[in-house]
Design a protein around this motif. Structure first.
Motif, mmCIF file in Angstrom:
data_model
loop_
_atom_site.group_PDB
_atom_site.id
_atom_site.type_symbol
_atom_site.label_atom_id
_atom_site.label_comp_id
_atom_site.label_asym_id
_atom_site.label_seq_id
_atom_site.Cartn_x
_atom_site.Cartn_y
_atom_site.Cartn_z
ATOM 1 N N PRO A 261 0.905 -1.262 -0.065
ATOM 2 C CA PRO A 261 -0.092 0.128 0.189
ATOM 3 C C PRO A 261 0.847 1.230 0.113
ATOM 4 C CG PRO A 261 -0.228 -1.217 2.193
ATOM 5 C CD PRO A 261 0.633 -2.027 1.229
ATOM 6 N N VAL A 262 2.108 1.365 0.671
ATOM 7 C CA VAL A 262 2.693 2.476 0.494
ATOM 8 C C VAL A 262 3.197 2.701 -0.866
ATOM 9 C CG1 VAL A 262 4.697 3.449 1.518
ATOM 10 C CG2 VAL A 262 3.781 1.875 2.921
ATOM 11 N N LYS A 263 3.815 1.735 -1.668
ATOM 12 C CA LYS A 263 4.100 2.004 -2.962
ATOM 13 C C LYS A 263 2.963 2.169 -3.646
ATOM 14 C CE LYS A 263 8.229 -0.930 -3.166
ATOM 15 N NZ LYS A 263 8.793 -2.185 -3.610
ATOM 16 N N MET A 264 1.800 1.917 -3.499
ATOM 17 C CA MET A 264 0.643 2.321 -4.190
ATOM 18 C C MET A 264 0.514 3.610 -3.993
ATOM 19 S SD MET A 264 -3.105 0.555 -4.137
ATOM 20 C CE MET A 264 -4.486 1.499 -4.589
ATOM 21 N N VAL A 265 0.704 4.220 -2.864
ATOM 22 C CA VAL A 265 0.217 5.728 -2.429
ATOM 23 C C VAL A 265 1.198 6.477 -3.282
ATOM 24 C CG1 VAL A 265 0.010 7.282 -0.745
ATOM 25 C CG2 VAL A 265 -1.172 5.033 -0.300
ATOM 26 N N GLY B 230 3.815 21.119 -1.983
ATOM 27 C CA GLY B 230 3.332 20.129 -1.238
ATOM 28 C C GLY B 230 3.525 18.636 -1.801
ATOM 29 N N LEU B 231 2.796 18.811 -3.136
ATOM 30 C CA LEU B 231 2.611 17.300 -3.859
ATOM 31 C C LEU B 231 4.044 16.629 -3.907
ATOM 32 C CD1 LEU B 231 -0.638 17.612 -5.655
ATOM 33 C CD2 LEU B 231 -0.379 16.337 -3.776
ATOM 34 N N PRO B 232 4.868 17.509 -4.530
ATOM 35 C CA PRO B 232 6.172 16.786 -4.928
ATOM 36 C C PRO B 232 6.980 16.636 -3.379
ATOM 37 C CG PRO B 232 5.996 18.764 -6.009
ATOM 38 C CD PRO B 232 4.886 18.674 -5.192
ATOM 39 N N TRP B 233 6.749 17.227 -2.481
ATOM 40 C CA TRP B 233 7.148 16.985 -1.164
ATOM 41 C C TRP B 233 6.826 15.513 -0.899
ATOM 42 C CZ3 TRP B 233 6.663 20.748 3.602
ATOM 43 C CH2 TRP B 233 7.639 20.402 4.610
ATOM 44 N N ALA B 234 5.331 15.471 -0.557
ATOM 45 C CA ALA B 234 4.645 14.274 -0.146
ATOM 46 C C ALA B 234 5.412 13.065 -1.119
ATOM 47 C CB ALA B 234 3.322 14.529 -0.259
ATOM 48 N N ALA B 235 5.431 13.327 -2.279
ATOM 49 C CA ALA B 235 6.090 12.218 -3.139
ATOM 50 C C ALA B 235 7.430 11.619 -2.549
ATOM 51 C CB ALA B 235 5.942 12.309 -4.608
ATOM 52 N N ALA B 236 8.076 12.700 -2.529
ATOM 53 C CA ALA B 236 9.642 12.610 -1.999
ATOM 54 C C ALA B 236 9.824 11.811 -0.675
ATOM 55 C CB ALA B 236 10.372 13.981 -2.072
ATOM 56 N N LEU B 237 8.849 12.172 0.059
ATOM 57 C CA LEU B 237 8.781 11.544 1.416
ATOM 58 C C LEU B 237 8.592 10.030 1.353
ATOM 59 C CD1 LEU B 237 7.149 14.304 3.824
ATOM 60 C CD2 LEU B 237 9.588 13.536 3.888
ATOM 61 N N LEU B 238 7.577 9.867 0.563
ATOM 62 C CA LEU B 238 7.289 8.538 0.385
ATOM 63 C C LEU B 238 8.367 7.649 -0.519
ATOM 64 C CD1 LEU B 238 3.300 9.204 -0.706
ATOM 65 C CD2 LEU B 238 4.247 7.626 1.201
ATOM 66 N N ARG C 9 -0.709 2.131 8.587
ATOM 67 C CA ARG C 9 0.246 2.588 9.207
ATOM 68 C C ARG C 9 1.565 1.549 9.559
ATOM 69 N NH1 ARG C 9 0.432 7.830 11.171
ATOM 70 N NH2 ARG C 9 2.563 8.141 12.206
ATOM 71 N N ALA C 10 0.889 0.313 9.786
ATOM 72 C CA ALA C 10 1.965 -0.749 10.258
ATOM 73 C C ALA C 10 3.138 -0.853 9.094
ATOM 74 C CB ALA C 10 1.464 -2.040 10.399
ATOM 75 N N ASP C 11 2.308 -0.651 7.876
ATOM 76 C CA ASP C 11 3.409 -1.058 6.616
ATOM 77 C C ASP C 11 4.302 0.091 6.149
ATOM 78 O OD1 ASP C 11 1.800 -3.050 4.407
ATOM 79 O OD2 ASP C 11 0.521 -2.156 6.098
ATOM 80 N N PHE C 12 3.955 1.603 6.545
ATOM 81 C CA PHE C 12 4.591 2.594 6.521
ATOM 82 C C PHE C 12 6.107 2.248 7.667
ATOM 83 C CE2 PHE C 12 1.056 4.211 4.724
ATOM 84 C CZ PHE C 12 1.531 5.387 3.863
ATOM 85 N N GLU C 13 5.615 1.752 8.676
ATOM 86 C CA GLU C 13 6.526 1.855 9.847
ATOM 87 C C GLU C 13 7.558 0.749 9.820
ATOM 88 O OE1 GLU C 13 4.088 1.598 13.214
ATOM 89 O OE2 GLU C 13 3.729 3.822 13.438
#
Ligand SMILES: Cc1cc2nc3c(=O)[nH]c(=O)nc-3n(C[C@H](O)[C@H](O)[C@H](O)COP(=O)(O)O)c2cc1C
Ligand code: SF4
Ligand code: FES
Lengths: 158, 424
Positions: B330-334, B355-363, B411-415
């Motif tokens: 799911p993290v890669k999907m997002v 904001g959107l490129p920032w969010a993408a970069a964090l992911l 959340r657990a997948d992110f963590e």
């Protein structure tokens, strides 16, 4: 204008002028005009852009602003055939990256580059509206559905 | 099922390439138009569509009849426009292409009736560049309609005249936002416009303009032909009529089906799409395209109508289910979704552009093992920064919907990426 060689062909000018009758002002055909030029030349050179701007009575800078906004107006040369592979979510889940890799490996290019023989340019594209047949590729105005390695090979005549 | 239960796809048959004019007329095509221009006043057509409670199928669910009734009608000389929005680029959505390719006259009849209702004399079909086949079928259908006097001067011997032009676009998801679309149609960069004024009052070249989705307009001929009561009888829940629902991802039979509004997600997922492919199980789903919030397997009984899906915490959107399986991260999907939105931001307002490129970069950092736990807080902060009222149009808002729900449900997948336990 006298002395200057004509940049646009009479066919291009005719088609652009015909579009004008559908809109309340000439500037509105900017996108259509660029697409008409691109249809015949594959891309829009600086020279053509200036000529179209002149025809529409707007500044080249204004038209350049429009041209660069839209990703399907090409401001640099592209191959005879542009291969768009969908990289949006459903295709990504069902193998879009594999499609990209195979395309790029066969043609020895990165996305955005033209193959050495000038035949192909490979570009990513957003969802092509055929997600139930992911992964999807658009080439020569046609959708290729449920793309496999074999489809890619056949598409490139390998 | 009776064909009358599936008005939108009644002419679409497996062994038929597409519905020709003759096919369309055989099942009563253009009878709605005849009735509208011969028997009904424009205001009455508006009222019928209002009474049918047809809600916009482009994603927001705005009542179509209400939208039409906001158009100033007093001045007979006033120029008004109707635009059919065929920009369909929301990932996971493939209903408008189907309707356009398979039954082009249905849209054209819907447009003529809608134009009559608001007394527009010029209408445009705004079609995304990539829909080449739809463009060809529409051009042909427009010519046929003109030849049959359904379109042009004094339609069917009435006082009403209309022409419809096909505009093919040149890319960019933002063109589907109605005021950005209007700028694109004027030959400009497709930035959204400040609202108010709303397009119904001041739109294309400053004139009153109605923008409706393709599927919305395809409902109109049937409402006029068969009436409000019939239409309202088609829904199963709070909303009326039918809708094209789709499913993509690792289901057995990905596809598109016309079903009553209010059909439970479970029926679409299990009966139509056949459930998951062997070896995969359901992890979650986006009910209406990329810019909707995740729903979980325990929410399958939610009916697909606007209020019910909203109550479940998501949006009906375009009705295209995107299925997340247990073997897709799911993290890669997002990340895939946010890369899409970042690329498609028009750059007009700062929170979205930055904001959107920032969010993408964090992911990206997170899935590549460079993430930190505080990045999850930053991502939550970004969903608030791009929340309601902070950006110029709904692109950024939509972009945050899958992200904020993923942060909550997965959340657990992110963590696991961050603590080094990796994917899965
Ligand atoms: C970023 C963005 C993209 C959109 N894309 C589309 C689209 O492709 N097609 C569409 O009908 N509506 C799209 N919309 C919604 C339109 O702004 C508008 O609400 C809709 O066309 C109105 O038609 P309806 O009331 O019949 O649904 C989009 C909205 C946003 C914010
Ligand atoms: S929210 Fe994004 S897409 Fe919408 S106007 Fe602002 S920058 Fe453009
Ligand atoms: S996601 Fe590739 S066609 Fe929709």
């Amino acid at each position: 204008m006298t002395g200057k060689p004509a940049v646009l062909t009479s066919v291009e000018i005719e088609e652009i002028t015909a579009e004008m009758s559908h809109y309340a002002d000439k500037a509105a055909v900017s996108i259509e005009a660029l697409k008409i030029v691109q249809k015949y030349r594959r891309w829009v050179s600086d020279e053509c852009l200036v000529a179209v701007a002149e025809l529409l009575g707007i500044s080249p800078a204004q038209l350049e602003g429009v041209a660069t906004f839209y990703n399907l107006i090409y401001r640099q040369p592209v191959g005879r055939s542009v291969i768009h592979y969908c990289n949006s979510v459903s295709c990504w889940m069902l193998g879009a990256e594999q499609v990209r890799e195979r395309l790029c490996r066969h043609l020895n290019v990165e996305p955005g580059e033209m193959s050495a023989d000038g035949e192909y340019t490979v570009l990513p594209i957003v969802c092509l509206g055929a997600c139930d047949h992911a992964p999807v590729v658009l080439v020569g105005g046609q959708l290729r559905l449920d793309v496999t390695d074999d489809t890619v090979d056949e598409m490139l005549g390998r | 099922m009776d064909k009358m239960d599936k008005p939108l796809t009644q002419n679409i048959e497996p062994d038929r390439l597409f519905a020709t004019l003759a096919d369309y007329e055989r099942t009563g095509g253009y009878q709605g138009l005849r009735k509208a221009v011969k028997e009904l006043q424009p205001k009455e057509v508006q009222q019928w569509v209002k009474d049918a409670e047809l809600r916009g199928r482009g994603g927001s669910g705005f009542p179509a009849g209400l939208k039409w009734s906001l158009v100033p009608m007093d001045d007979a000389r006033q120029v008004r426009y109707l635009i059919a929005n065929g920009d369909e680029m929301e990932p996971g959505t493939f209903k408008d292409r189907f309707l356009l390719e398979k039954d082009p006259h249905q849209l054209i009849e819907g447009m003529i009736i809608a134009a009559y209702a608001i007394q527009a004399r010029t209408a445009y079909i705004f079609l995304r560049a990539e829909y080449h086949l739809a463009a060809r079928r529409l051009e042909q259908a427009l010519q046929e309609a003109r030849a049959k006097d359904y379109l042009g001067e004094r339609i069917l011997n009435s006082d009403f005249s209309l022409d419809i032009h096909l505009h093919t676009s040149a890319g960019r998801y933002i063109c589907g936002e109605e005021t950005a679309l209007i700028n694109a149609l004027e030959g400009k960069r497709a930035h959204p416009r400040t609202k108010p004024p709303f397009a119904v009052v001041s739109g294309l070249w400053g004139r009153p303009t109605v923008v409706n989705n393709i599927e919305t307009l395809c409902n109109v001929p049937h409402i006029i032909r068969y009436g409000v009561e019939w239409y309202k009888g088609l829904g199963r829940g709070a909303d009326h009529g039918t809708k094209l629902f789709g499913a993509s991802g690792r289901v057995k039979r990905p596809g598109l089906w016309e079903l009553p509004m209010g059909t439970p997600i479970r029926e679409i997922f299990e009966e139509q799409a056949g459930g998951m492919q062997a070896g995969f199980s359901l992890r979650g789903l986006l009910p209406g395209g990329a810019s909707t919030e995740f729903l979980l397997p325990e929410q399958l009984d939610v009916p697909m109508d606007y209020e019910a899906v909203a109550k479940a915490g998501s949006r009906m959107g375009t009705g295209g289910l995107i299925i997340l399986d247990d073997k897709t991260c799911p993290v890669k999907m997002v990340l895939n979704l946010e890369l899409f939105f970042a690329q498609e931001s028009c750059g007009w307002c700062t929170p979205c552009r930055d904001g959107l490129p920032w969010a993408a970069a964090l992911l990206q950092d997170i899935v590549e093992g460079r993430g930190r736990l505080e990045d999850l807080e930053t991502l939550s902060g970004l969903t608030r920064m791009m929340g309601l009222g902070h950006t110029f149009c709904a692109l950024a808002l939509g972009a945050m919907e899958p992200l904020q729900s993923a942060l909550k449900f997965f959340r657990a997948d992110f963590e696991r990426y961050i603590t080094g336990a990796g994917e899965g």
